[in-house]
Design a protein around this motif. Structure first.
Motif, PDB file in Angstrom:
ATOM      1  N   ARG A  73      23.245  41.655  21.042  1.00  0.00           N
ATOM      2  CA  ARG A  73      23.856  42.126  22.318  1.00  0.00           C
ATOM      3  C   ARG A  73      24.396  41.099  22.818  1.00  0.00           C
ATOM      4  NH1 ARG A  73      19.480  45.139  25.103  1.00  0.00           N
ATOM      5  NH2 ARG A  73      20.504  47.200  24.080  1.00  0.00           N
ATOM      6  N   LEU A  74      24.805  39.655  23.105  1.00  0.00           N
ATOM      7  CA  LEU A  74      25.397  38.639  23.464  1.00  0.00           C
ATOM      8  C   LEU A  74      25.836  38.766  22.640  1.00  0.00           C
ATOM      9  CD1 LEU A  74      22.145  35.959  24.193  1.00  0.00           C
ATOM     10  CD2 LEU A  74      24.176  37.455  25.888  1.00  0.00           C
ATOM     11  N   ASP A  75      26.149  38.380  20.836  1.00  0.00           N
ATOM     12  CA  ASP A  75      27.144  38.955  20.551  1.00  0.00           C
ATOM     13  C   ASP A  75      27.832  40.430  20.356  1.00  0.00           C
ATOM     14  OD1 ASP A  75      26.296  36.353  18.940  1.00  0.00           O
ATOM     15  OD2 ASP A  75      26.088  37.876  17.225  1.00  0.00           O
ATOM     16  N   HIS A  76      27.489  41.236  20.690  1.00  0.00           N
ATOM     17  CA  HIS A  76      28.704  42.465  21.132  1.00  0.00           C
ATOM     18  C   HIS A  76      29.302  41.825  22.378  1.00  0.00           C
ATOM     19  CE1 HIS A  76      25.869  45.372  18.698  1.00  0.00           C
ATOM     20  NE2 HIS A  76      26.664  44.558  18.175  1.00  0.00           N
ATOM     21  N   GLY A  77      28.540  41.092  23.341  1.00  0.00           N
ATOM     22  CA  GLY A  77      29.291  41.046  24.720  1.00  0.00           C
ATOM     23  C   GLY A  77      30.759  40.210  24.591  1.00  0.00           C
ATOM     24  N   ALA A  78      30.435  38.707  23.191  1.00  0.00           N
ATOM     25  CA  ALA A  78      31.433  38.240  22.983  1.00  0.00           C
ATOM     26  C   ALA A  78      32.503  39.016  22.533  1.00  0.00           C
ATOM     27  CB  ALA A  78      30.984  37.387  22.614  1.00  0.00           C
ATOM     28  N   LEU A  79      32.362  39.976  21.458  1.00  0.00           N
ATOM     29  CA  LEU A  79      33.469  39.844  21.253  1.00  0.00           C
ATOM     30  C   LEU A  79      33.979  41.515  21.894  1.00  0.00           C
ATOM     31  CD1 LEU A  79      30.872  41.446  17.612  1.00  0.00           C
ATOM     32  CD2 LEU A  79      33.677  40.087  18.234  1.00  0.00           C
ATOM     33  N   THR A  80      33.249  41.993  22.761  1.00  0.00           N
ATOM     34  CA  THR A  80      33.688  42.936  23.686  1.00  0.00           C
ATOM     35  C   THR A  80      34.732  41.824  24.809  1.00  0.00           C
ATOM     36  OG1 THR A  80      31.850  44.703  23.978  1.00  0.00           O
ATOM     37  CG2 THR A  80      33.389  44.756  25.719  1.00  0.00           C
ATOM     38  N   ALA A  81      34.474  41.213  24.766  1.00  0.00           N
ATOM     39  CA  ALA A  81      35.558  40.026  25.609  1.00  0.00           C
ATOM     40  C   ALA A  81      36.489  39.354  24.846  1.00  0.00           C
ATOM     41  CB  ALA A  81      34.438  39.105  26.756  1.00  0.00           C
ATOM     42  N   LEU A  82      36.128  39.824  23.668  1.00  0.00           N
ATOM     43  CA  LEU A  82      38.156  39.046  23.011  1.00  0.00           C
ATOM     44  C   LEU A  82      38.561  40.351  23.222  1.00  0.00           C
ATOM     45  CD1 LEU A  82      36.152  36.992  19.954  1.00  0.00           C
ATOM     46  CD2 LEU A  82      38.037  36.391  22.162  1.00  0.00           C
ATOM     47  N   MET A  83      38.238  41.432  22.789  1.00  0.00           N
ATOM     48  CA  MET A  83      38.826  42.584  22.912  1.00  0.00           C
ATOM     49  C   MET A  83      39.836  42.959  24.314  1.00  0.00           C
ATOM     50  SD  MET A  83      38.966  43.855  20.234  1.00  0.00           S
ATOM     51  CE  MET A  83      38.596  41.781  19.223  1.00  0.00           C
ATOM     52  N   ALA A 146      44.244  33.931  32.637  1.00  0.00           N
ATOM     53  CA  ALA A 146      43.427  32.963  32.319  1.00  0.00           C
ATOM     54  C   ALA A 146      42.034  33.272  32.465  1.00  0.00           C
ATOM     55  CB  ALA A 146      44.032  31.505  32.945  1.00  0.00           C
ATOM     56  N   TYR A 147      41.096  34.101  33.885  1.00  0.00           N
ATOM     57  CA  TYR A 147      40.479  34.228  33.807  1.00  0.00           C
ATOM     58  C   TYR A 147      39.410  35.412  32.903  1.00  0.00           C
ATOM     59  CZ  TYR A 147      41.483  39.128  36.164  1.00  0.00           C
ATOM     60  OH  TYR A 147      42.009  39.732  35.933  1.00  0.00           O
ATOM     61  N   ALA A 148      40.063  35.708  32.364  1.00  0.00           N
ATOM     62  CA  ALA A 148      39.522  37.193  31.178  1.00  0.00           C
ATOM     63  C   ALA A 148      39.663  36.024  29.891  1.00  0.00           C
ATOM     64  CB  ALA A 148      41.078  38.148  30.621  1.00  0.00           C
ATOM     65  N   LEU A 149      40.339  35.244  29.598  1.00  0.00           N
ATOM     66  CA  LEU A 149      40.299  34.527  28.600  1.00  0.00           C
ATOM     67  C   LEU A 149      39.161  33.267  29.357  1.00  0.00           C
ATOM     68  CD1 LEU A 149      40.393  32.408  25.919  1.00  0.00           C
ATOM     69  CD2 LEU A 149      42.044  31.250  26.027  1.00  0.00           C
ATOM     70  N   ASP A 150      38.723  32.954  29.825  1.00  0.00           N
ATOM     71  CA  ASP A 150      37.501  31.810  30.375  1.00  0.00           C
ATOM     72  C   ASP A 150      36.256  33.212  30.015  1.00  0.00           C
ATOM     73  OD1 ASP A 150      38.790  29.951  31.395  1.00  0.00           O
ATOM     74  OD2 ASP A 150      38.822  29.856  33.350  1.00  0.00           O
ATOM     75  N   SER A 151      36.710  34.058  30.746  1.00  0.00           N
ATOM     76  CA  SER A 151      35.377  35.296  31.162  1.00  0.00           C
ATOM     77  C   SER A 151      34.858  34.797  29.398  1.00  0.00           C
ATOM     78  CB  SER A 151      35.734  36.259  31.821  1.00  0.00           C
ATOM     79  OG  SER A 151      34.196  37.287  31.180  1.00  0.00           O
ATOM     80  N   ALA A 152      35.740  35.284  28.423  1.00  0.00           N
ATOM     81  CA  ALA A 152      35.232  35.614  26.838  1.00  0.00           C
ATOM     82  C   ALA A 152      34.569  34.014  26.678  1.00  0.00           C
ATOM     83  CB  ALA A 152      36.790  35.713  25.987  1.00  0.00           C
ATOM     84  N   ARG A 153      35.424  33.220  27.029  1.00  0.00           N
ATOM     85  CA  ARG A 153      34.259  31.881  26.743  1.00  0.00           C
ATOM     86  C   ARG A 153      32.987  31.437  26.836  1.00  0.00           C
ATOM     87  NH1 ARG A 153      38.007  27.053  25.397  1.00  0.00           N
ATOM     88  NH2 ARG A 153      40.884  27.969  25.445  1.00  0.00           N
ATOM     89  N   ARG A 154      32.930  32.621  28.189  1.00  0.00           N
ATOM     90  CA  ARG A 154      31.524  32.164  28.376  1.00  0.00           C
ATOM     91  C   ARG A 154      30.996  32.831  27.878  1.00  0.00           C
ATOM     92  NH1 ARG A 154      34.320  31.748  33.601  1.00  0.00           N
ATOM     93  NH2 ARG A 154      34.217  33.931  34.012  1.00  0.00           N
ATOM     94  N   ALA A 155      31.073  34.541  27.193  1.00  0.00           N
ATOM     95  CA  ALA A 155      30.576  35.257  26.580  1.00  0.00           C
ATOM     96  C   ALA A 155      29.624  35.019  25.616  1.00  0.00           C
ATOM     97  CB  ALA A 155      30.988  36.651  27.024  1.00  0.00           C
ATOM     98  N   LEU A 156      31.448  33.745  24.578  1.00  0.00           N
ATOM     99  CA  LEU A 156      31.413  33.081  23.483  1.00  0.00           C
ATOM    100  C   LEU A 156      29.832  32.304  23.292  1.00  0.00           C
ATOM    101  CD1 LEU A 156      34.453  33.057  22.424  1.00  0.00           C
ATOM    102  CD2 LEU A 156      32.578  34.163  20.953  1.00  0.00           C
ATOM    103  N   GLN A 157      29.553  31.598  24.747  1.00  0.00           N
ATOM    104  CA  GLN A 157      28.808  30.115  24.983  1.00  0.00           C
ATOM    105  C   GLN A 157      27.253  31.208  24.925  1.00  0.00           C
ATOM    106  OE1 GLN A 157      30.426  26.952  24.978  1.00  0.00           O
ATOM    107  NE2 GLN A 157      28.061  26.384  24.560  1.00  0.00           N
ATOM    108  N   ARG A 158      27.406  32.158  25.663  1.00  0.00           N
ATOM    109  CA  ARG A 158      25.840  32.583  25.897  1.00  0.00           C
ATOM    110  C   ARG A 158      25.032  33.849  24.603  1.00  0.00           C
ATOM    111  NH1 ARG A 158      28.767  34.881  30.754  1.00  0.00           N
ATOM    112  NH2 ARG A 158      29.188  36.758  29.620  1.00  0.00           N
ATOM    113  N   ALA A 159      26.470  33.584  24.099  1.00  0.00           N
ATOM    114  CA  ALA A 159      26.172  33.968  22.364  1.00  0.00           C
ATOM    115  C   ALA A 159      25.886  32.952  20.984  1.00  0.00           C
ATOM    116  CB  ALA A 159      27.049  34.657  21.847  1.00  0.00           C
ATOM    117  N   GLY A 160      25.978  31.990  21.557  1.00  0.00           N
ATOM    118  CA  GLY A 160      25.483  30.626  21.293  1.00  0.00           C
ATOM    119  C   GLY A 160      26.860  30.054  20.190  1.00  0.00           C
TER     120      GLY A 160
END
Length: 174
Positions: A73-83, A146-160
Motif C-alpha cells: 500500500r505504501l508502494d502504491h502511494g509512492a507510485l501514485t504520487a509519481l504519476m 515543487a510541492y508535488a515533487l516534494d510530496s512524491a519524495r515523502r511518499a517514496l520515503q514512507r515506502a522505504g
C-alpha cells in the motif's frame, strides 16, 4: 504453482512495463500519448489490487491484513504520487526502480499474488470477472509545482525508498 489470478496480474505487470518502456525510449523526449497509457494502466492496476484483490484476500484471511499488504500500500502511494508530476529522466529512473522492487514482492514464490491466490481460490472466477470490468482511473494534468515533487519524495520515503539514493545507483534500501 501460479494460478489464474497470479497470471492475470503478472501479465498486467508486463503490459504496464512495456507501455513505460515504449513511452520513455528517449527519456529526454517522452511520448506523451504512450505515457498517458502507462499512467492510466498503472493506476487501474493499483485500483484492481487495492479495491478488489487485497480486500478479497483479507476477507478470506478472517479479515486479518496480509503481511505484505501495508508495504505494498505504501508502494502504491509512492507510485501514485509519481504519476502526479511531469515525467523527467529522474522520475523515470525512480519509477523503474520502484516498479521492479514492488513487482518482485508480488510475484516472487510465496509473494502477495501466491498468498492471495491461495486465500481466494474459491472465488477466482468472480474475482477475474470483477478485475476485467474495472474501469480506468481518470487522470488529471501533471502538477509541475515543487510541492508535488516534494510530496512524491515523502511518499517514496514512507515506502522505504530514497529518491536521491535511487538516482545515484545505491539501491540497498529499496
Amino acid at each position: 504453482m501460479n494460478g489464474p489470478l497470479y497470471d492475470f496480474f503478472e501479465k498486467d505487470h508486463r503490459r504496464i512495463e512495456e507501455l513505460l518502456k515504449k513511452a520513455t525510449a528517449d527519456r529526454h523526449h517522452i511520448d506523451e500519448q504512450g505515457y498517458h497509457a502507462f499512467r492510466t494502466g498503472l493506476l487501474r492496476h493499483i485500483k484492481m489490487e487495492e479495491k478488489i484483490l487485497f480486500p478479497a484476500a483479507q476477507k478470506a484471511n478472517g479479515n486479518v491484513p496480509l503481511p505484505l499488504q501495508a508495504k505494498l500500500r505504501l508502494d502504491h502511494g509512492a507510485l501514485t504520487a509519481l504519476m502526479v508530476v511531469p515525467p523527467s529522466p529522474d522520475i523515470i529512473t525512480v519509477l523503474w526502480h520502484v516498479l521492479e522492487k514492488h513487482d518482485e514482492l508480488e510475484e516472487q514464490p510465496g509473494g502477495m499474488y501466491d498468498v492471495c491466490e491461495n486465500l481466494t481460490r474459491n472465488e477466482t472466477a468472480r474475482l477475474l470477472d470483477q478485475l476485467r470490468r474495472t474501469p480506468e482511473v481518470p487522470v488529471q494534468p501533471y502538477n509541475p509545482a515543487a510541492y508535488a515533487l516534494d510530496s512524491a519524495r515523502r511518499a517514496l520515503q514512507r515506502a522505504g525508498f530514497d529518491f536521491e539514493t535511487i538516482l545515484h545507483g545505491k539501491t540497498e534500501n529499496g
